[in-house]
Design an enzyme around this catalytic site. Structure first.
Site, short mmCIF file in Angstrom:
data_model
loop_
_atom_site.label_atom_id
_atom_site.label_comp_id
_atom_site.label_asym_id
_atom_site.label_seq_id
_atom_site.Cartn_x
_atom_site.Cartn_y
_atom_site.Cartn_z
N TYR A 32 109.62 -44.55 -85.69
CA TYR A 32 108.67 -44.94 -86.73
C TYR A 32 107.28 -45.28 -86.21
O TYR A 32 106.38 -45.55 -87.00
CB TYR A 32 109.24 -46.12 -87.53
CG TYR A 32 110.56 -45.78 -88.18
CD1 TYR A 32 110.62 -44.88 -89.24
CD2 TYR A 32 111.75 -46.32 -87.73
CE1 TYR A 32 111.82 -44.54 -89.84
CE2 TYR A 32 112.97 -46.00 -88.31
CZ TYR A 32 112.99 -45.10 -89.36
OH TYR A 32 114.18 -44.76 -89.95
N HIS A 89 117.30 -41.48 -100.06
CA HIS A 89 118.53 -40.71 -99.95
C HIS A 89 119.67 -41.25 -100.81
O HIS A 89 120.73 -40.65 -100.86
CB HIS A 89 118.98 -40.68 -98.48
CG HIS A 89 117.83 -40.62 -97.53
ND1 HIS A 89 117.00 -39.51 -97.44
CD2 HIS A 89 117.33 -41.53 -96.66
CE1 HIS A 89 116.06 -39.76 -96.54
NE2 HIS A 89 116.24 -40.97 -96.06
N HIS A 109 106.70 -40.24 -95.77
CA HIS A 109 107.65 -40.72 -94.75
C HIS A 109 106.96 -40.65 -93.39
O HIS A 109 106.29 -39.66 -93.10
CB HIS A 109 108.90 -39.86 -94.71
CG HIS A 109 109.70 -39.93 -95.97
ND1 HIS A 109 110.57 -40.95 -96.24
CD2 HIS A 109 109.73 -39.10 -97.05
CE1 HIS A 109 111.12 -40.76 -97.41
NE2 HIS A 109 110.61 -39.65 -97.94
#
Length: 156
Positions: A32, A89, A109
């Site tokens: 990330y 998801h 994202h």
């Protein structure tokens, strides 16, 4: 109910971040990145301003809080930039809320979800988003806001 194109120019874009993004910079920086949520929010405010917009940045680890913010956006925001994180998801409810507000939606994202575990390849949110940006790290938010400015202008 006013349409986003009929709102005054000072109405902000909602930048909504989902679960665990409050741990950015600490949680799995190899995936990330090292940018913190505070740094990303500052990038969002600066990018929005450069495009004649204002960013209202929020984060929650709770699905219902995110849905409430999306419902509020229907009359209080001109568009939504959302990183639904793990809810991408799993959450049909988040997808349905986004579909109901009738605002431009850009999904973002940090990582490329299509290069990760198979369960991350599908996002319920993508089906109702105008645009999806993934894999560009924190810069994905700047790209999302620049594109949101285009979507807002097109809707006017």
């Amino acid at each position: 109910m006013p349409h986003s194109a009929d709102l005054p120019d000072d109405i902000p874009v909602l930048v909504l971040n989902g679960p665990n993004l409050n741990l950015l910079g600490l949680r799995e920086p190899d995936i990330y990145g090292k940018d913190t949520l505070a740094g990303i929010e500052e990038l969002c405010r600066e990018t929005a301003a450069a495009h004649g917009l204002r960013a209202d940045c929020r984060q929650s680890n709770h699905e219902g809080v995110l849905i409430d913010a999306i419902h509020e956006a229907r009359t209080a925001h001109r568009a939504i930039v959302i990183n639904p994180a793990g809810y991408s998801h799993t959450s049909v409810a988040l997808r349905d809320a986004l579909a109901a507000v009738e605002l431009p939606v850009v999904e973002v994202h940090l990582s490329n979800i299509h290069k990760r575990e198979a369960f991350r390849h599908h996002s319920y949110v993508s089906a109702v988003a105008d645009t999806v940006i993934c894999g560009a790290g924190a810069n994905g938010y700047a790209l999302a806001l620049a594109h949101t400015a285009t979507l807002v202008r097109e809707k006017r």
